[in-house]
Write a protein that holds these residues in place. Structure first.
Motif, PDB file in Angstrom:
ATOM      1  N   LYS A 176     -22.562  22.562  -2.674  1.00 44.90           N
ATOM      2  CA  LYS A 176     -23.258  24.479  -2.873  1.00 44.90           C
ATOM      3  C   LYS A 176     -24.208  24.889  -3.854  1.00 44.90           C
ATOM      4  O   LYS A 176     -24.966  25.162  -3.080  1.00 44.90           O
ATOM      5  CB  LYS A 176     -21.933  24.959  -3.258  1.00 44.90           C
ATOM      6  CG  LYS A 176     -21.558  26.622  -3.408  1.00 44.90           C
ATOM      7  CD  LYS A 176     -20.616  27.369  -3.791  1.00 44.90           C
ATOM      8  CE  LYS A 176     -20.491  27.288  -5.317  1.00 44.90           C
ATOM      9  NZ  LYS A 176     -20.465  27.794  -6.129  1.00 44.90           N
ATOM     10  N   ASP A 177     -24.249  23.806  -5.465  1.00 45.69           N
ATOM     11  CA  ASP A 177     -24.852  24.048  -5.532  1.00 45.69           C
ATOM     12  C   ASP A 177     -25.829  23.557  -6.575  1.00 45.69           C
ATOM     13  O   ASP A 177     -25.037  23.684  -7.124  1.00 45.69           O
ATOM     14  CB  ASP A 177     -25.427  25.773  -5.975  1.00 45.69           C
ATOM     15  CG  ASP A 177     -26.922  26.076  -6.971  1.00 45.69           C
ATOM     16  OD1 ASP A 177     -27.714  25.476  -6.785  1.00 45.69           O
ATOM     17  OD2 ASP A 177     -26.786  26.922  -7.454  1.00 45.69           O
ATOM     18  N   LEU A 209     -21.444  33.315   0.466  1.00 47.99           N
ATOM     19  CA  LEU A 209     -20.733  32.914  -1.059  1.00 47.99           C
ATOM     20  C   LEU A 209     -19.411  33.249  -0.704  1.00 47.99           C
ATOM     21  O   LEU A 209     -18.577  31.739  -0.936  1.00 47.99           O
ATOM     22  CB  LEU A 209     -20.891  33.199  -2.042  1.00 47.99           C
ATOM     23  CG  LEU A 209     -20.624  33.061  -3.512  1.00 47.99           C
ATOM     24  CD1 LEU A 209     -20.412  31.483  -3.524  1.00 47.99           C
ATOM     25  CD2 LEU A 209     -21.387  33.468  -4.861  1.00 47.99           C
ATOM     26  N   GLU A 268     -17.900  30.276   1.973  1.00 52.14           N
ATOM     27  CA  GLU A 268     -17.495  29.465   1.339  1.00 52.14           C
ATOM     28  C   GLU A 268     -17.093  28.768   0.095  1.00 52.14           C
ATOM     29  O   GLU A 268     -15.292  27.958   0.240  1.00 52.14           O
ATOM     30  CB  GLU A 268     -19.129  28.528   0.411  1.00 52.14           C
ATOM     31  CG  GLU A 268     -20.581  28.747   1.656  1.00 52.14           C
ATOM     32  CD  GLU A 268     -21.356  28.104   0.535  1.00 52.14           C
ATOM     33  OE1 GLU A 268     -21.343  28.337  -0.542  1.00 52.14           O
ATOM     34  OE2 GLU A 268     -22.784  27.766   0.867  1.00 52.14           O
TER      35      GLU A 268
END
Length: 191
Positions: free
Chosen positions: A94-95, A5, A8
């Motif tokens: 990312k999500d 994380l 990123e």
């Protein structure tokens, strides 16, 4: 925070601090209510920076780091906006399932509510790999000033790109409830 994380967010277009605030801290504080609370935070954000035109809205959205905004469709009762760009694409990548765009929906709904003078609600209508579509619905029969007596003092937005046109000279503000500002022509211009 995990190494993945951290890496990123550090290398994302939004940067480490903005990404951490938006996608780590706020969801930790707001929990299950993140999307709904961000919607109302977005409305408050628009109240801080009300703009008088769609072009100013596009420019301000970019300047706030929310992404690249464009109007796709417009009818009397709805508007379909596309929000994309590197920031949005990296957030989706990312999500996708847990990425909230509630802030952007509330922000756009309130900005358009100021411009139209009617109550406006926004929601994500579709997710794509590198952009989202935000649908704004309004009821032309419902006057937003009947629900609250709030008047917008529209800000002057400095354009990002050369060649953009401005409706007003720099530093001018206008206090006008829910309508587009129109430039008044002077007697000199009329001749």
């Amino acid at each position: 925070m995990s190494q993945q994380l951290y890496d990123e967010l550090l290398n994302s277009p939004q940067g480490l601090i903005n990404g951490t605030l938006r996608d780590v801290i706020l969801p930790a504080i707001l929990g299950k209510e993140t999307d709904e609370m961000l919607y109302w935070i977005g409305k408050d954000l628009a109240r801080q920076y009300p703009v008088a035109s769609s072009q100013d809205l596009i420019t301000l959205t970019h300047q706030l780091g929310l992404g690249d905004l464009s109007l796709q469709k417009h009818t009397k009762t709805s508007q379909l906006w596309q929000l994309g760009g590197p920031i949005v694409a990296s957030r989706i990548k990312k999500d996708e399932e847990n990425t909230s765009f509630g802030l952007e929906c509330g922000y756009l709904a309130q900005e358009i509510e100021f411009q139209l003078g009617t109550v406006v609600e926004g929601r994500i209508s579709d997710y794509h790999h590198n952009y989202v579509e935000i649908l704004l619905k309004n009821d032309p029969q419902t006057n937003s000033t009947t629900e609250r007596t709030e008047l917008a003092t529209f800000i002057h937005v400095t354009p990002d790109t050369p060649g953009s046109t401005d409706d007003q000279p720099a530093g001018k503000q206008s206090r006008h409830p829910g309508r587009h500002l129109k430039r008044r022509s002077s007697k000199k211009e009329a001749k």
